[in-house]
Design an enzyme around this catalytic site. Sequence first.
Site, PDB file in Angstrom:
ATOM      1  N   HIS A  23      46.634  29.391  42.380  1.00 38.22           N
ATOM      2  CA  HIS A  23      45.739  29.788  43.317  1.00 38.22           C
ATOM      3  C   HIS A  23      45.747  28.919  44.467  1.00 38.22           C
ATOM      4  O   HIS A  23      44.906  28.366  45.021  1.00 38.22           O
ATOM      5  CB  HIS A  23      44.245  29.534  42.638  1.00 38.22           C
ATOM      6  CG  HIS A  23      43.806  30.715  41.846  1.00 38.22           C
ATOM      7  ND1 HIS A  23      42.650  30.574  40.878  1.00 38.22           N
ATOM      8  CD2 HIS A  23      44.235  32.042  41.463  1.00 38.22           C
ATOM      9  CE1 HIS A  23      42.416  31.737  40.411  1.00 38.22           C
ATOM     10  NE2 HIS A  23      43.475  32.524  40.710  1.00 38.22           N
ATOM     11  N   HIS A  72      43.465  44.517  36.088  1.00 41.58           N
ATOM     12  CA  HIS A  72      43.077  43.419  37.299  1.00 41.58           C
ATOM     13  C   HIS A  72      44.045  43.642  38.359  1.00 41.58           C
ATOM     14  O   HIS A  72      45.039  43.539  37.932  1.00 41.58           O
ATOM     15  CB  HIS A  72      42.754  41.902  36.557  1.00 41.58           C
ATOM     16  CG  HIS A  72      42.386  41.006  37.333  1.00 41.58           C
ATOM     17  ND1 HIS A  72      41.859  41.148  38.571  1.00 41.58           N
ATOM     18  CD2 HIS A  72      42.833  39.563  37.466  1.00 41.58           C
ATOM     19  CE1 HIS A  72      41.618  39.747  39.234  1.00 41.58           C
ATOM     20  NE2 HIS A  72      42.208  38.986  38.746  1.00 41.58           N
ATOM     21  N   GLU A 125      44.620  41.154  40.526  1.00 41.46           N
ATOM     22  CA  GLU A 125      45.373  39.929  40.971  1.00 41.46           C
ATOM     23  C   GLU A 125      46.725  39.838  40.873  1.00 41.46           C
ATOM     24  O   GLU A 125      47.227  40.486  39.680  1.00 41.46           O
ATOM     25  CB  GLU A 125      44.616  38.746  40.452  1.00 41.46           C
ATOM     26  CG  GLU A 125      44.996  37.338  41.516  1.00 41.46           C
ATOM     27  CD  GLU A 125      44.001  36.254  40.997  1.00 41.46           C
ATOM     28  OE1 GLU A 125      43.143  36.510  39.991  1.00 41.46           O
ATOM     29  OE2 GLU A 125      43.950  35.377  41.827  1.00 41.46           O
ATOM     30  N   ASP A 159      49.214  38.096  39.709  1.00 38.52           N
ATOM     31  CA  ASP A 159      49.723  37.565  38.664  1.00 38.52           C
ATOM     32  C   ASP A 159      49.902  38.270  37.354  1.00 38.52           C
ATOM     33  O   ASP A 159      50.281  38.264  36.468  1.00 38.52           O
ATOM     34  CB  ASP A 159      48.944  36.108  38.264  1.00 38.52           C
ATOM     35  CG  ASP A 159      47.786  35.983  38.082  1.00 38.52           C
ATOM     36  OD1 ASP A 159      47.020  36.962  38.740  1.00 38.52           O
ATOM     37  OD2 ASP A 159      47.022  35.220  37.285  1.00 38.52           O
ATOM     38  N   HIS A 192      36.937  38.170  36.936  1.00 46.86           N
ATOM     39  CA  HIS A 192      36.241  37.693  37.971  1.00 46.86           C
ATOM     40  C   HIS A 192      36.490  38.166  39.450  1.00 46.86           C
ATOM     41  O   HIS A 192      36.014  37.409  40.384  1.00 46.86           O
ATOM     42  CB  HIS A 192      36.905  36.245  37.856  1.00 46.86           C
ATOM     43  CG  HIS A 192      38.381  35.839  38.185  1.00 46.86           C
ATOM     44  ND1 HIS A 192      38.899  34.921  39.234  1.00 46.86           N
ATOM     45  CD2 HIS A 192      39.290  36.733  38.048  1.00 46.86           C
ATOM     46  CE1 HIS A 192      40.088  35.117  39.490  1.00 46.86           C
ATOM     47  NE2 HIS A 192      40.562  35.904  38.630  1.00 46.86           N
ATOM     48  N   ASP A 238      41.855  38.224  32.271  1.00 45.58           N
ATOM     49  CA  ASP A 238      41.735  36.584  32.494  1.00 45.58           C
ATOM     50  C   ASP A 238      40.604  36.418  31.438  1.00 45.58           C
ATOM     51  O   ASP A 238      40.786  34.937  31.365  1.00 45.58           O
ATOM     52  CB  ASP A 238      41.130  36.358  33.832  1.00 45.58           C
ATOM     53  CG  ASP A 238      42.198  36.540  34.988  1.00 45.58           C
ATOM     54  OD1 ASP A 238      43.480  35.970  34.696  1.00 45.58           O
ATOM     55  OD2 ASP A 238      42.026  36.920  36.270  1.00 45.58           O
ATOM     56  N   TYR A 254      39.951  26.015  32.294  1.00 47.67           N
ATOM     57  CA  TYR A 254      40.009  27.719  32.906  1.00 47.67           C
ATOM     58  C   TYR A 254      38.809  28.279  33.286  1.00 47.67           C
ATOM     59  O   TYR A 254      38.500  28.819  34.198  1.00 47.67           O
ATOM     60  CB  TYR A 254      40.750  28.546  31.822  1.00 47.67           C
ATOM     61  CG  TYR A 254      41.375  29.852  32.238  1.00 47.67           C
ATOM     62  CD1 TYR A 254      42.465  30.014  32.961  1.00 47.67           C
ATOM     63  CD2 TYR A 254      40.354  30.833  32.484  1.00 47.67           C
ATOM     64  CE1 TYR A 254      42.857  31.121  33.413  1.00 47.67           C
ATOM     65  CE2 TYR A 254      40.814  32.077  32.950  1.00 47.67           C
ATOM     66  CZ  TYR A 254      42.087  32.359  33.361  1.00 47.67           C
ATOM     67  OH  TYR A 254      42.301  33.514  33.926  1.00 47.67           O
ATOM     68  N   HIS A 259      46.417  35.281  29.872  1.00 44.30           N
ATOM     69  CA  HIS A 259      47.090  33.988  30.068  1.00 44.30           C
ATOM     70  C   HIS A 259      46.931  33.187  28.492  1.00 44.30           C
ATOM     71  O   HIS A 259      45.641  33.211  28.009  1.00 44.30           O
ATOM     72  CB  HIS A 259      46.457  33.208  31.021  1.00 44.30           C
ATOM     73  CG  HIS A 259      46.355  33.728  32.365  1.00 44.30           C
ATOM     74  ND1 HIS A 259      47.656  33.475  33.183  1.00 44.30           N
ATOM     75  CD2 HIS A 259      45.624  34.113  33.252  1.00 44.30           C
ATOM     76  CE1 HIS A 259      47.459  34.187  34.359  1.00 44.30           C
ATOM     77  NE2 HIS A 259      46.119  34.260  34.381  1.00 44.30           N
TER      78      HIS A 259
HETATM   79 FE1  FEO Z   1      42.699  36.836  38.125  1.00 44.96          FE
HETATM   80 FE2  FEO Z   1      45.010  35.665  36.121  1.00 44.96          FE
HETATM   81  O1  FEO Z   1      44.316  36.466  37.705  1.00 44.96           O
END
Ligand code: FEO
Length: 395
Positions: free
Chosen positions: A24, A80, A82, A84, A146, A165, A193, A226
């Site tokens: 990030h 999601h 994002e 990643d 998120h 996430d 996290y 993750h």
């Molecule tokens: Fe909100 Fe692991 O990306």
Amino acid sequence: MKPLEIKKGIYSVGVIDWNVRNFHGHTYTTKRGSTYNAYLIVDEKIALIDTVYGPFAGELIENIRAILPVEKIDYVIANHVETDHSGALPSIMKLAPKAKVFGTQKCKEGLYKHYFENWDFQVVKTCDTLKLGKRTLSFVEAPMIHWPDSMFTYCAEESLLMPNDAFGQHYATSERFDDEVDQCALMDEAAKYYANILWPLSSLISKKIEDVLKMKIKIDMIAPSHGIVWRKDPMKIVNAYVTWAKNQTTKKAVIAYETMWGSTEKMAKAIARGLSDSGVSVKLYRIPDSDTTEVIKDMLDAKGFIIGSSTHDNDMLNNIAGFLEAFKGMKPKNRSAAAFGSYGWSGGAVKEIEEVIKAAGVEFAQPSISVKYVPDESELKACYEFGVEFAKKIV
Ligand code: FEO
């Protein structure tokens, strides 16, 4: 990481990023690396749940190919946007151009603004389902957990929740399950996290967990995007989230400070002694010699925050200002705070710290304490008493 069958016909096909140390945009240090998890469900229809960070697309494709040709994927569930988790989506869609993508309306909009592709996309809402054959996927929108697009995917036949996430950890290990790893390291990464990514969203998280528990769905495995998969005790992480989301604290104080020539540090240590002698667990961090990600994690269960800085040019020191910017973003609730610092002539740092604490909505336990130049014996005693008084406020 080779594909691993986490349930009969369901494979973890994601990748391990052993070397990532910052996430990030350097706002999150990942000392144990991370993983980008994706799951392949083999049924009458083939579904891929999420992808991985773009630079790892080749590894994801190799993992899928170890099970079946990528071209056979019928559905891609995008929990999601994002990068990643969606970064490898363009590579997957090139190989499986007829695959249909499923996600929320915000996901559709977000994916377009990342990749500018008009894939066949089906918008889904909470309670919508997708039949794969023996198994059916259900979707639960999770806005702002998120990102606005976030969504959980649940498979009732397998009692399997894939919440992206949520419940994740930046934790690279060759082991893939909760019962195979060190429990302290696991919960440490899970707390870090939560503190650094999800803490400001605690009220939404409490509500979402309540909603999901009310649905009375059976969950015997949680496979996040993750870190490790929770199979032995998935409620362990759910219960930890409930505690963190309620901003429950312990009798603990975090002192974060920066010092120019050691005076503010002497004050910090005297305050710490006062707290500690009063039975408070204390963590003391000099910013920026400390890892801010770890400091924020340590604040997650601390009732008290004490922030200090020397004055320089009528201001607090730059490093403390940067740290407080991160602190303010966490929107901590049910906490007490105080400020301290040394100065040479006009002062200013303590007042600035007070303003940030106020802006963060944290209540003051007691008036701040300041010392001119170097604290003498009586001033150090006053700092010690400051710690003793603060301890009384955080019981
Ligand atoms: Fe909100 Fe692991 O990306």
